[in-house]
Enzyme design. Structure first.
Site, PDB file in Angstrom:
ATOM      1  N   TYR A  68     -15.546  -7.206   1.212  1.00 55.11           N
ATOM      2  CA  TYR A  68     -15.627  -7.483  -0.260  1.00 55.11           C
ATOM      3  C   TYR A  68     -16.558  -8.553  -0.611  1.00 55.11           C
ATOM      4  CZ  TYR A  68     -11.443  -4.474  -0.589  1.00 55.11           C
ATOM      5  OH  TYR A  68     -10.660  -3.396  -0.597  1.00 55.11           O
ATOM      6  N   ARG A 103      -3.666  -0.778  -3.771  1.00 58.80           N
ATOM      7  CA  ARG A 103      -4.145   0.758  -3.631  1.00 58.80           C
ATOM      8  C   ARG A 103      -3.387   1.729  -4.427  1.00 58.80           C
ATOM      9  NH1 ARG A 103      -3.247  -1.342   1.739  1.00 58.80           N
ATOM     10  NH2 ARG A 103      -4.983  -1.781   2.937  1.00 58.80           N
ATOM     11  N   HIS A 119      -4.372  -6.495   3.893  1.00 61.13           N
ATOM     12  CA  HIS A 119      -5.130  -6.286   5.079  1.00 61.13           C
ATOM     13  C   HIS A 119      -4.539  -6.870   6.199  1.00 61.13           C
ATOM     14  CE1 HIS A 119      -9.046  -5.793   2.237  1.00 61.13           C
ATOM     15  NE2 HIS A 119      -7.996  -4.670   2.308  1.00 61.13           N
ATOM     16  N   ARG A 164      -9.559  -2.777  -7.730  1.00 59.47           N
ATOM     17  CA  ARG A 164      -9.456  -3.395  -6.389  1.00 59.47           C
ATOM     18  C   ARG A 164     -10.409  -4.243  -5.979  1.00 59.47           C
ATOM     19  NH1 ARG A 164      -5.716  -3.365  -2.125  1.00 59.47           N
ATOM     20  NH2 ARG A 164      -6.433  -3.285  -0.053  1.00 59.47           N
ATOM     21  N   LYS A 222      -1.420   1.275   4.549  1.00 54.24           N
ATOM     22  CA  LYS A 222      -2.137   1.035   5.663  1.00 54.24           C
ATOM     23  C   LYS A 222      -1.553   0.129   6.768  1.00 54.24           C
ATOM     24  CE  LYS A 222      -6.447   2.936   3.955  1.00 54.24           C
ATOM     25  NZ  LYS A 222      -8.062   2.613   4.163  1.00 54.24           N
ATOM     26  N   HIS A 244      -9.648   2.345  -7.009  1.00 51.22           N
ATOM     27  CA  HIS A 244     -10.549   1.169  -6.078  1.00 51.22           C
ATOM     28  C   HIS A 244     -11.424   0.340  -6.699  1.00 51.22           C
ATOM     29  CE1 HIS A 244      -9.155   0.901  -1.923  1.00 51.22           C
ATOM     30  NE2 HIS A 244     -10.621   0.360  -1.695  1.00 51.22           N
TER      31      HIS A 244
END
Length: 410
Positions: free
Chosen positions: A388, A259, A379, A356, A284, A353
């Site tokens: 994804y 990120r 994640h 990513r 996150k 992004h």
């Protein structure tokens, strides 16, 4: 200019030099700060008491004086130098500029109190990361200012469904469905908090209607491997400090799919050159992971550290190329500029992004397990990684089942 004003200018000059501003910039900033102090002396105003409105009025007068003396308006960016010099002076004197807003009425006092308590609750009770807190807090401040200005302090307790509908209609004017759904989620959180703390009589959060978004309804932009190679090749030819920095950032994006915030927060001590590992703080998930330092990434970062990074005490790896040297605020414009230089125009968004997404799809196509992909991307669960999958459209088409009866229609 009084003695104290001369001392202020001397101190300002020392601060600017310590922040490694160029001698020309230091001279310009100090000259405009000196002129501003002279103006305050003539107006009998203390620099400690100056307000934002007074600074804006002075800058408007400076533009008018420029036009009067030279017979033309200054360039569109001319005001940035006097503005930056004056703001640097005011940060030195007041410690913060722009100053923190002050309550001028009961509505302001209530709004500031609720916002501060809500921020603490989001951090301590909900455990949100700083970016999430900022987003929720912005919506809370905006809604409270809107409601209190309309109905006053007493009107907050009697908040109605009609008030919420009017606010959502106002916010919907310039937002996409996805953004409006985020607004609804933040407003629900605020209303639940206001009801729990006794600021509103009824919990109105269940009455907020958000747009319906379907799972995987949109396919985001994605870069092909050849496009990523073209961007890296173009950036590699730029040997300026900005070019060395951008190339290192792009290598990290292409290799790990991190990120933007995780790259901006990388610190010198996060790279272990001896064991060839890199520590990533996942913004996150509030966790850290250790990844192998791949050769292209290590070489690009090392080239930037040796020849591109300014000499400074800042611990973040990637810094601004102009003083004051601090960590980058965002990567979107950097990535967009490098894509444009490489002649690449993604159909949708063109921020960091998309690297990513490209990295996730590339791993999917090489049969990397979903759990491993999620660990690399930071994640918490495979549910976060599942979206994804929608990007690997060609792979899904290859394994699609034939529809019965289609051969007859053909």
């Amino acid at each position: 200019m009084s003695k104290s004003d001369c001392e202020l200018i001397t101190e300002l000059k020392a601060v600017l030099i310590s922040q490694q501003y160029s001698p020309v910039v230091v001279g310009n900033y100090c000259a405009y700060a000196r002129g501003f102090l002279d103006h305050l002396t003539r107006q009998n105003i203390l620099v400690t008491d100056i307000t934002e409105a007074q600074v804006e009025r002075y800058l408007r007068d400076a533009v008018a004086l420029f036009r009067q003396r030279r017979g033309r308006r200054p360039g569109p960016r001319w005001h940035q130098i006097p503005c930056a010099g004056i703001h640097a002076l005011l940060r030195l004197v007041q410690g913060q500029w722009p100053p923190a807003p002050k309550a001028t009425c009961a509505a302001d006092a209530l709004r500031f109190t609720i916002s501060n308590e809500y921020e603490t609750w989001l951090h301590e009770e909900r455990g949100f990361a700083r970016p999430s807190i900022d987003a929720f807090l912005w919506e809370a401040r905006h809604f409270l200012a809107w409601q209190l200005e309309r109905c006053g302090v007493e009107g907050l307790m009697d908040l109605s469904i009609g008030d919420i509908d009017r606010y959502m209609d106002l916010r919907a004017l310039k937002l996409t469905r996805c953004s409006l759904k985020s607004v609804a989620e933040r407003l629900r959180s605020l209303l639940r908090y206001l009801h729990r703390t006794g600021h509103i009589a009824t919990d109105q959060s269940p009455h907020i209607i958000a747009p319906l978004l379907y799972a995987y309804e949109g396919v985001p932009s994605i870069l092909k491997r050849c496009q990523i190679a073209a961007v890296l090749k173009t950036a590699r030819t730029d040997k300026t400090p900005a070019g060395l920095r951008d190339h290192a950032i792009l290598q990290i994006l292409a290799t790990y799919g991190l990120r933007a915030g995780e790259i901006r927060n990388l610190r010198i001590e996060d790279i272990d050159w001896r064991t060839e590992a890199i520590r990533v703080r996942h913004s996150k998930a509030q966790a850290c992971s250790f990844l192998p330092l791949m050769d292209p990434v290590g070489e690009a970062v090392l080239a930037y550290l040796r020849s591109g990074r300014p000499a400074t005490d800042a611990r973040e790896i990637f810094l601004r190329t102009r003083a004051p040297y601090c960590k980058l605020e965002k990567l979107y414009s950097l990535v967009r500029r490098r894509l444009r230089h490489a002649g690449i125009k993604p159909p949708g968004k063109c921020g960091p992004h998309i690297f990513r997404h490209a990295r996730a799809v590339e791993m999917l196509r090489t049969s990397v397990p979903l759990k491993v992909i999620g660990d690399l991307l930071g994640h918490r669960s495979t549910a976060s990684t599942a979206p994804y999958l929608k990007l690997a459209t060609e792979d899904l088409r290859a394994i699609a089942l034939d529809v019965p009866g289609m051969e007859v229609l053909a």
